[in-house]
Write a protein that holds these residues in place. Structure first.
Motif, PDB file in Angstrom:
ATOM      1  N   LYS A  98      56.737  50.966  12.340  1.00 41.15           N
ATOM      2  CA  LYS A  98      57.639  50.889  11.193  1.00 41.15           C
ATOM      3  C   LYS A  98      58.978  51.566  11.500  1.00 41.15           C
ATOM      4  O   LYS A  98      60.024  51.145  11.002  1.00 41.15           O
ATOM      5  CB  LYS A  98      56.985  51.521   9.967  1.00 41.15           C
ATOM      6  N   LEU A  99      58.936  52.612  12.337  1.00 40.36           N
ATOM      7  CA  LEU A  99      60.182  53.262  12.729  1.00 40.36           C
ATOM      8  C   LEU A  99      61.072  52.286  13.496  1.00 40.36           C
ATOM      9  O   LEU A  99      62.269  52.171  13.213  1.00 40.36           O
ATOM     10  CB  LEU A  99      59.874  54.497  13.592  1.00 40.36           C
ATOM     11  N   ARG A 157      65.645  48.234  13.944  1.00 44.79           N
ATOM     12  CA  ARG A 157      66.089  46.864  14.200  1.00 44.79           C
ATOM     13  C   ARG A 157      66.536  46.141  12.935  1.00 44.79           C
ATOM     14  O   ARG A 157      67.232  45.121  13.009  1.00 44.79           O
ATOM     15  CB  ARG A 157      64.972  46.075  14.895  1.00 44.79           C
ATOM     16  N   ASN A 158      66.133  46.632  11.766  1.00 39.77           N
ATOM     17  CA  ASN A 158      66.577  46.021  10.512  1.00 39.77           C
ATOM     18  C   ASN A 158      68.038  46.304  10.214  1.00 39.77           C
ATOM     19  O   ASN A 158      68.617  45.710   9.297  1.00 39.77           O
ATOM     20  CB  ASN A 158      65.710  46.518   9.343  1.00 39.77           C
ATOM     21  N   GLY A 213      78.812  42.329  15.433  1.00 39.79           N
ATOM     22  CA  GLY A 213      79.150  43.057  16.649  1.00 39.79           C
ATOM     23  C   GLY A 213      78.044  43.946  17.173  1.00 39.79           C
ATOM     24  O   GLY A 213      78.254  44.706  18.113  1.00 39.79           O
ATOM     25  N   LEU A 214      76.843  43.869  16.580  1.00 36.10           N
ATOM     26  CA  LEU A 214      75.713  44.701  17.003  1.00 36.10           C
ATOM     27  C   LEU A 214      74.561  43.826  17.472  1.00 36.10           C
ATOM     28  O   LEU A 214      74.132  42.922  16.756  1.00 36.10           O
ATOM     29  CB  LEU A 214      75.242  45.594  15.849  1.00 36.10           C
ATOM     30  N   LEU A 215      74.056  44.093  18.684  1.00 38.70           N
ATOM     31  CA  LEU A 215      72.909  43.366  19.229  1.00 38.70           C
ATOM     32  C   LEU A 215      71.901  44.372  19.782  1.00 38.70           C
ATOM     33  O   LEU A 215      72.239  45.197  20.638  1.00 38.70           O
ATOM     34  CB  LEU A 215      73.351  42.420  20.357  1.00 38.70           C
ATOM     35  N   TRP A 216      70.667  44.325  19.277  1.00 38.12           N
ATOM     36  CA  TRP A 216      69.617  45.217  19.761  1.00 38.12           C
ATOM     37  C   TRP A 216      68.994  44.649  21.023  1.00 38.12           C
ATOM     38  O   TRP A 216      68.808  43.440  21.140  1.00 38.12           O
ATOM     39  CB  TRP A 216      68.543  45.419  18.691  1.00 38.12           C
ATOM     40  N   GLY A 217      68.643  45.515  21.961  1.00 34.18           N
ATOM     41  CA  GLY A 217      68.041  45.091  23.218  1.00 34.18           C
ATOM     42  C   GLY A 217      66.611  45.593  23.380  1.00 34.18           C
ATOM     43  O   GLY A 217      65.875  45.729  22.404  1.00 34.18           O
TER      44      GLY A 217
END
Length: 251
Positions: free
Chosen positions: A158-159, A164-165, A170-174
């Motif tokens: 959940k963390l 990622r939520n 301009g933001l991309l999670w890897g």
């Protein structure tokens, strides 16, 4: 050592590539490079979402190309379109054996055959990627974060969902991984790519991580590494990669 891939359109090839990307955000290094473009252009269509790591990597590279292209040189990658004869397989295995102690990534050979239609589509994609790669790359950064929970009872799934939520232009999670801290507690290490003019990392942490509902799971967040992605820093990239790797090993 250059990484080698063969026919990423086949089921076996996708499975091997998915395993290769399990602990990596990019084909080589800590930012998108020409190595990623070479493998990306070998796909005739987007990979199936059942290959989680490949789909995540493909979507990330596709988004970068749409934003401003990729200009980093990379470490070299080979993408073949035909299968290696089975008789030569033992020689390939023997050739790899001495490299077991090397720090670089091992060669990965993905076997399979490519149709003429797939080959033509790959060539067209490569031409489009090459054109995109000529765009000026400026004002972007690759950031590595340490996100720590309140205690060992915090639900880390959940963390990570809370992290990622956070979505914005301009933001991309890897890629991400859980790292033991001590006393049964683990922290989340996660990479993200940002457009500097659109995203402030400090504001992101203060406004999203330290407020509800994310602060129910997140106790603190630290910036582990912050690398600029632009031509001005190309001559310093190798040094940055070594320093980042050394830091992660010692941390």
């Amino acid at each position: 050592m250059a990484v080698s891939f063969t026919n990423v359109s086949s089921e076996a090839g996708l499975k091997k590539l998915d395993e290769y990307l399990l602990t990596r955000s990019y084909i080589s290094g800590y930012q998108a490079s020409n190595d990623d473009l070479a493998v990306y252009s070998a796909f005739s269509t987007a990979p199936s979402s059942s290959y989680t790591n490949v789909a995540r990597w493909f979507t990330h590279i596709d988004a970068l190309l749409r934003l401003s292209g990729v200009t980093a040189d990379g470490q070299g990658v080979k993408v073949e379109s035909t299968a290696v004869p089975s008789a030569s397989t033992p020689d390939v295995a023997d050739a790899k054996a001495p490299a077991a102690d090397d720090d670089d990534d091992d060669d990965v050979d993905l076997f399979g055959e490519e149709t003429e239609e797939e080959k033509k589509a790959a060539e067209e994609r490569a031409a489009a990627v090459k054109a995109s790669g000529k765009k000026k790359e400026s004002g972007k950064s690759s950031v590595l974060l340490d996100v720590k929970p309140w205690d060992d009872e915090t639900d880390m799934t959940k963390l990570e969902e809370a992290v990622r939520n956070v979505k914005m232009e301009g933001l991309l999670w890897g890629a991400s991984k859980l790292v033991p801290v001590g006393y049964g507690i683990k922290k989340l290490q996660i990479m993200m790519t940002i457009v500097d003019d659109l995203v402030s990392v400090d504001s992101l942490i203060e406004d999203y991580f330290y407020t509800e509902p994310a602060n129910e799971y997140i106790q603190s967040c630290d910036i582990v590494a912050f690398n600029k992605i632009c031509k001005l820093f190309h001559k310093y990239q190798s040094l940055s990669f070594y320093l980042l790797a050394l830091f992660l090993l010692l941390y």
